[in-house]
Design a protein around this motif. Structure first.
Motif, PDB file in Angstrom:
ATOM      1  N   ILE A 200      58.345  46.085  25.481  1.00 32.89           N
ATOM      2  CA  ILE A 200      58.484  47.508  25.800  1.00 32.89           C
ATOM      3  C   ILE A 200      57.419  47.930  26.802  1.00 32.89           C
ATOM      4  CG2 ILE A 200      59.573  48.163  23.626  1.00 32.89           C
ATOM      5  CD1 ILE A 200      56.843  49.195  22.687  1.00 32.89           C
ATOM      6  N   LYS A 201      57.715  49.029  27.491  1.00 35.69           N
ATOM      7  CA  LYS A 201      56.764  49.600  28.432  1.00 35.69           C
ATOM      8  C   LYS A 201      56.961  51.110  28.453  1.00 35.69           C
ATOM      9  CE  LYS A 201      59.811  49.333  32.404  1.00 35.69           C
ATOM     10  NZ  LYS A 201      59.998  48.990  33.771  1.00 35.69           N
ATOM     11  N   TYR A 202      55.940  51.804  28.881  1.00 38.08           N
ATOM     12  CA  TYR A 202      56.016  53.241  29.070  1.00 38.08           C
ATOM     13  C   TYR A 202      56.532  53.498  30.477  1.00 38.08           C
ATOM     14  CZ  TYR A 202      54.327  57.882  30.285  1.00 38.08           C
ATOM     15  OH  TYR A 202      54.239  59.169  30.723  1.00 38.08           O
ATOM     16  N   GLY A 203      57.379  54.500  30.640  1.00 35.68           N
ATOM     17  CA  GLY A 203      57.877  54.804  31.972  1.00 35.68           C
ATOM     18  C   GLY A 203      58.643  56.107  32.008  1.00 35.68           C
ATOM     19  N   LYS A 204      59.303  56.347  33.132  1.00 34.35           N
ATOM     20  CA  LYS A 204      60.129  57.536  33.329  1.00 34.35           C
ATOM     21  C   LYS A 204      61.568  57.107  33.555  1.00 34.35           C
ATOM     22  CE  LYS A 204      56.616  60.426  35.508  1.00 34.35           C
ATOM     23  NZ  LYS A 204      56.292  61.216  36.707  1.00 34.35           N
ATOM     24  N   ASP A 205      62.493  57.943  33.067  1.00 33.61           N
ATOM     25  CA  ASP A 205      63.901  57.666  33.333  1.00 33.61           C
ATOM     26  C   ASP A 205      64.300  58.286  34.670  1.00 33.61           C
ATOM     27  OD1 ASP A 205      64.357  60.413  32.919  1.00 33.61           O
ATOM     28  OD2 ASP A 205      65.146  60.125  30.891  1.00 33.61           O
ATOM     29  N   LEU A 206      65.555  58.205  35.013  1.00 33.03           N
ATOM     30  CA  LEU A 206      66.047  58.712  36.298  1.00 33.03           C
ATOM     31  C   LEU A 206      65.903  60.226  36.441  1.00 33.03           C
ATOM     32  CD1 LEU A 206      69.278  56.542  36.637  1.00 33.03           C
ATOM     33  CD2 LEU A 206      67.060  56.191  37.748  1.00 33.03           C
ATOM     34  N   HIS A 207      65.723  60.908  35.326  1.00 30.83           N
ATOM     35  CA  HIS A 207      65.609  62.371  35.347  1.00 30.83           C
ATOM     36  C   HIS A 207      64.155  62.827  35.205  1.00 30.83           C
ATOM     37  CE1 HIS A 207      69.953  62.433  35.076  1.00 30.83           C
ATOM     38  NE2 HIS A 207      69.864  61.593  34.063  1.00 30.83           N
ATOM     39  N   GLY A 208      63.220  61.895  35.209  1.00 33.16           N
ATOM     40  CA  GLY A 208      61.803  62.242  35.086  1.00 33.16           C
ATOM     41  C   GLY A 208      61.300  62.333  33.663  1.00 33.16           C
ATOM     42  N   GLY A 209      62.185  62.054  32.695  1.00 34.97           N
ATOM     43  CA  GLY A 209      61.769  62.064  31.294  1.00 34.97           C
ATOM     44  C   GLY A 209      60.904  60.853  30.996  1.00 34.97           C
ATOM     45  N   ARG A 210      59.922  61.035  30.160  1.00 32.48           N
ATOM     46  CA  ARG A 210      59.005  59.943  29.809  1.00 32.48           C
ATOM     47  C   ARG A 210      59.409  59.333  28.474  1.00 32.48           C
ATOM     48  NH1 ARG A 210      54.159  60.621  32.851  1.00 32.48           N
ATOM     49  NH2 ARG A 210      54.228  62.550  34.022  1.00 32.48           N
ATOM     50  N   GLY A 211      59.144  58.053  28.330  1.00 27.22           N
ATOM     51  CA  GLY A 211      59.465  57.400  27.072  1.00 27.22           C
ATOM     52  C   GLY A 211      59.137  55.924  27.105  1.00 27.22           C
ATOM     53  N   LEU A 212      59.584  55.220  26.086  1.00 33.04           N
ATOM     54  CA  LEU A 212      59.413  53.774  25.995  1.00 33.04           C
ATOM     55  C   LEU A 212      60.723  53.109  26.377  1.00 33.04           C
ATOM     56  CD1 LEU A 212      57.423  53.493  22.655  1.00 33.04           C
ATOM     57  CD2 LEU A 212      56.542  53.406  24.985  1.00 33.04           C
ATOM     58  N   PHE A 213      60.615  52.057  27.172  1.00 31.47           N
ATOM     59  CA  PHE A 213      61.785  51.345  27.667  1.00 31.47           C
ATOM     60  C   PHE A 213      61.589  49.849  27.431  1.00 31.47           C
ATOM     61  CE2 PHE A 213      61.276  55.245  29.989  1.00 31.47           C
ATOM     62  CZ  PHE A 213      62.552  55.762  30.043  1.00 31.47           C
ATOM     63  N   THR A 214      62.693  49.126  27.299  1.00 34.24           N
ATOM     64  CA  THR A 214      62.591  47.683  27.118  1.00 34.24           C
ATOM     65  C   THR A 214      62.287  47.017  28.459  1.00 34.24           C
ATOM     66  OG1 THR A 214      64.966  47.359  27.423  1.00 34.24           O
ATOM     67  CG2 THR A 214      64.172  47.662  25.166  1.00 34.24           C
ATOM     68  N   THR A 215      61.629  45.875  28.381  1.00 34.03           N
ATOM     69  CA  THR A 215      61.275  45.127  29.589  1.00 34.03           C
ATOM     70  C   THR A 215      62.290  44.036  29.890  1.00 34.03           C
ATOM     71  OG1 THR A 215      59.882  43.633  28.296  1.00 34.03           O
ATOM     72  CG2 THR A 215      58.807  45.553  29.299  1.00 34.03           C
ATOM     73  N   ARG A 216      63.277  43.870  28.998  1.00 35.40           N
ATOM     74  CA  ARG A 216      64.301  42.852  29.181  1.00 35.40           C
ATOM     75  C   ARG A 216      65.558  43.287  28.450  1.00 35.40           C
ATOM     76  NH1 ARG A 216      65.002  39.895  24.564  1.00 35.40           N
ATOM     77  NH2 ARG A 216      63.342  39.963  23.029  1.00 35.40           N
ATOM     78  N   SER A 217      66.631  42.579  28.645  1.00 38.40           N
ATOM     79  CA  SER A 217      67.857  42.851  27.898  1.00 38.40           C
ATOM     80  C   SER A 217      67.620  42.540  26.431  1.00 38.40           C
ATOM     81  CB  SER A 217      69.011  42.005  28.422  1.00 38.40           C
ATOM     82  OG  SER A 217      69.308  42.353  29.748  1.00 38.40           O
ATOM     83  N   ILE A 218      68.139  43.374  25.580  1.00 36.86           N
ATOM     84  CA  ILE A 218      67.940  43.214  24.146  1.00 36.86           C
ATOM     85  C   ILE A 218      69.295  42.941  23.498  1.00 36.86           C
ATOM     86  CG2 ILE A 218      67.151  44.350  22.025  1.00 36.86           C
ATOM     87  CD1 ILE A 218      64.890  43.834  23.999  1.00 36.86           C
ATOM     88  N   ALA A 219      69.343  41.888  22.718  1.00 34.56           N
ATOM     89  CA  ALA A 219      70.565  41.543  21.986  1.00 34.56           C
ATOM     90  C   ALA A 219      70.496  42.120  20.573  1.00 34.56           C
ATOM     91  CB  ALA A 219      70.724  40.029  21.922  1.00 34.56           C
ATOM     92  N   LYS A 220      71.631  42.224  19.931  1.00 31.53           N
ATOM     93  CA  LYS A 220      71.695  42.704  18.556  1.00 31.53           C
ATOM     94  C   LYS A 220      70.744  41.876  17.690  1.00 31.53           C
ATOM     95  CE  LYS A 220      74.931  43.624  14.838  1.00 31.53           C
ATOM     96  NZ  LYS A 220      76.320  43.624  14.411  1.00 31.53           N
ATOM     97  N   ASN A 221      69.966  42.561  16.866  1.00 30.06           N
ATOM     98  CA  ASN A 221      69.003  41.979  15.926  1.00 30.06           C
ATOM     99  C   ASN A 221      67.735  41.438  16.584  1.00 30.06           C
ATOM    100  OD1 ASN A 221      70.610  42.558  13.645  1.00 30.06           O
ATOM    101  ND2 ASN A 221      71.790  40.698  13.985  1.00 30.06           N
ATOM    102  N   ASP A 222      67.568  41.617  17.899  1.00 26.82           N
ATOM    103  CA  ASP A 222      66.299  41.243  18.541  1.00 26.82           C
ATOM    104  C   ASP A 222      65.195  42.166  18.057  1.00 26.82           C
ATOM    105  OD1 ASP A 222      67.307  39.197  20.046  1.00 26.82           O
ATOM    106  OD2 ASP A 222      67.116  40.218  21.983  1.00 26.82           O
ATOM    107  N   ILE A 223      64.016  41.629  17.948  1.00 28.33           N
ATOM    108  CA  ILE A 223      62.846  42.442  17.617  1.00 28.33           C
ATOM    109  C   ILE A 223      62.264  42.950  18.931  1.00 28.33           C
ATOM    110  CG2 ILE A 223      60.525  42.415  16.650  1.00 28.33           C
ATOM    111  CD1 ILE A 223      61.566  40.305  14.650  1.00 28.33           C
ATOM    112  N   ILE A 224      62.136  44.255  19.043  1.00 33.07           N
ATOM    113  CA  ILE A 224      61.658  44.861  20.280  1.00 33.07           C
ATOM    114  C   ILE A 224      60.139  44.986  20.272  1.00 33.07           C
ATOM    115  CG2 ILE A 224      61.757  46.931  21.715  1.00 33.07           C
ATOM    116  CD1 ILE A 224      64.599  47.355  20.568  1.00 33.07           C
ATOM    117  N   ALA A 225      59.585  45.411  19.147  1.00 30.35           N
ATOM    118  CA  ALA A 225      58.136  45.565  19.020  1.00 30.35           C
ATOM    119  C   ALA A 225      57.766  45.393  17.555  1.00 30.35           C
ATOM    120  CB  ALA A 225      57.698  46.938  19.510  1.00 30.35           C
TER     121      ALA A 225
END
Length: 97
Positions: A26-51
């Motif tokens: 995960i990483k901190y960043g902005k979406d296309l609308h300027g909203g801030r949040g946490l985003f994945t750094t790679r594609s996530i499959a079902k049941n993957d542990i993100i953090a």
């Protein structure tokens, strides 16, 4: 002045990683609308542990009930976390300087 600055999240992630957190997906960043949040750094499959956070960094029912003694001990974690955050915000807003 925006209190949430990118450098603060880098510092927070570095501190949490030193405490045993696994945050490489995960990483901190902005979406296309300027909203801030946490985003994945790679594609996530079902049941993957993100953090993963070690127990000492987790916030939930136990801490909320310690901080807010009137909170019922059977309060669900998400509700307890929301109330705990509101308590912190209330205290911060009412600080005497």
């Amino acid at each position: 002045d925006d209190p949430a600055k990118e450098e603060h999240f880098h510092e927070l992630f570095e501190w949490a990683t030193r405490k045993g957190a696994k945050l490489e997906n995960i990483k901190y960043g902005k979406d296309l609308h300027g909203g801030r949040g946490l985003f994945t750094t790679r594609s996530i499959a079902k049941n993957d542990i993100i953090a993963m956070l070690p127990r000492e960094l987790r916030i939930g029912q136990k801490l909320a009930c310690q901080r807010i003694p009137s909170l019922p001990t059977n309060t669900p974690d998400l509700s307890a976390l929301s109330l705990l955050l509101l308590s912190f915000l209330y205290d911060d807003a009412n600080k005497v300087t």
